[in-house]
Design an enzyme around this catalytic site. Sequence first.
Site, PDB file in Angstrom:
ATOM      1  N   ASN A 109      38.321  42.875  34.487  1.00  0.00           N
ATOM      2  CA  ASN A 109      38.203  44.336  34.503  1.00  0.00           C
ATOM      3  C   ASN A 109      39.244  45.015  35.387  1.00  0.00           C
ATOM      4  O   ASN A 109      39.154  46.204  35.626  1.00  0.00           O
ATOM      5  CB  ASN A 109      36.801  44.771  34.906  1.00  0.00           C
ATOM      6  CG  ASN A 109      36.469  44.340  36.312  1.00  0.00           C
ATOM      7  OD1 ASN A 109      37.179  43.533  36.895  1.00  0.00           O
ATOM      8  ND2 ASN A 109      35.395  44.864  36.857  1.00  0.00           N
ATOM      9  N   CYS A 110      40.232  44.274  35.879  1.00  0.00           N
ATOM     10  CA  CYS A 110      41.293  44.873  36.688  1.00  0.00           C
ATOM     11  C   CYS A 110      42.378  45.428  35.776  1.00  0.00           C
ATOM     12  O   CYS A 110      42.713  44.833  34.758  1.00  0.00           O
ATOM     13  CB  CYS A 110      41.925  43.842  37.625  1.00  0.00           C
ATOM     14  SG  CYS A 110      40.924  43.492  39.058  1.00  0.00           S
ATOM     15  N   LEU A 111      42.918  46.553  36.164  1.00  0.00           N
ATOM     16  CA  LEU A 111      43.996  47.171  35.388  1.00  0.00           C
ATOM     17  C   LEU A 111      45.311  46.485  35.680  1.00  0.00           C
ATOM     18  O   LEU A 111      45.557  45.927  36.659  1.00  0.00           O
ATOM     19  CB  LEU A 111      44.090  48.651  35.703  1.00  0.00           C
ATOM     20  CG  LEU A 111      42.836  49.451  35.381  1.00  0.00           C
ATOM     21  CD1 LEU A 111      43.021  50.890  35.843  1.00  0.00           C
ATOM     22  CD2 LEU A 111      42.507  49.398  33.914  1.00  0.00           C
TER      23      LEU A 111
END
Length: 111
Positions: A109-111
């Site tokens: 879920n990290c950009l």
Amino acid sequence: MPDLIIDGKEIALDKEGFLRNLDDWSPAVAEALASQENIVLTDDHWDVIRLLQAFYREFELSPAMRPLVKYVGQHLGPDKGRSIFLMQLFPPSPAKIGSKIAGLPKPTNCL
């Protein structure tokens, strides 16, 4: 991002600097990856790196920030299980940068 050369061995990285082959990780690779992030690894860094690797072995994924904070708090105590502590160690994104240095995949879920 250019690949790393550690002890004459080429270590392949993806475009964001994560290891393409997780088996390439070693403490020397961690030091080189940390250097690319302008981080000098201390004992506190290594404690969190070991926990990141334990989390990955236990849950088969790299932790996002909240699970990382909780996991660190459970294993290193409430003083270290805080976002601000982890932000100081692995700015600007402890889950992403810590996972990269620990030789883990990018948290999903990290950009």
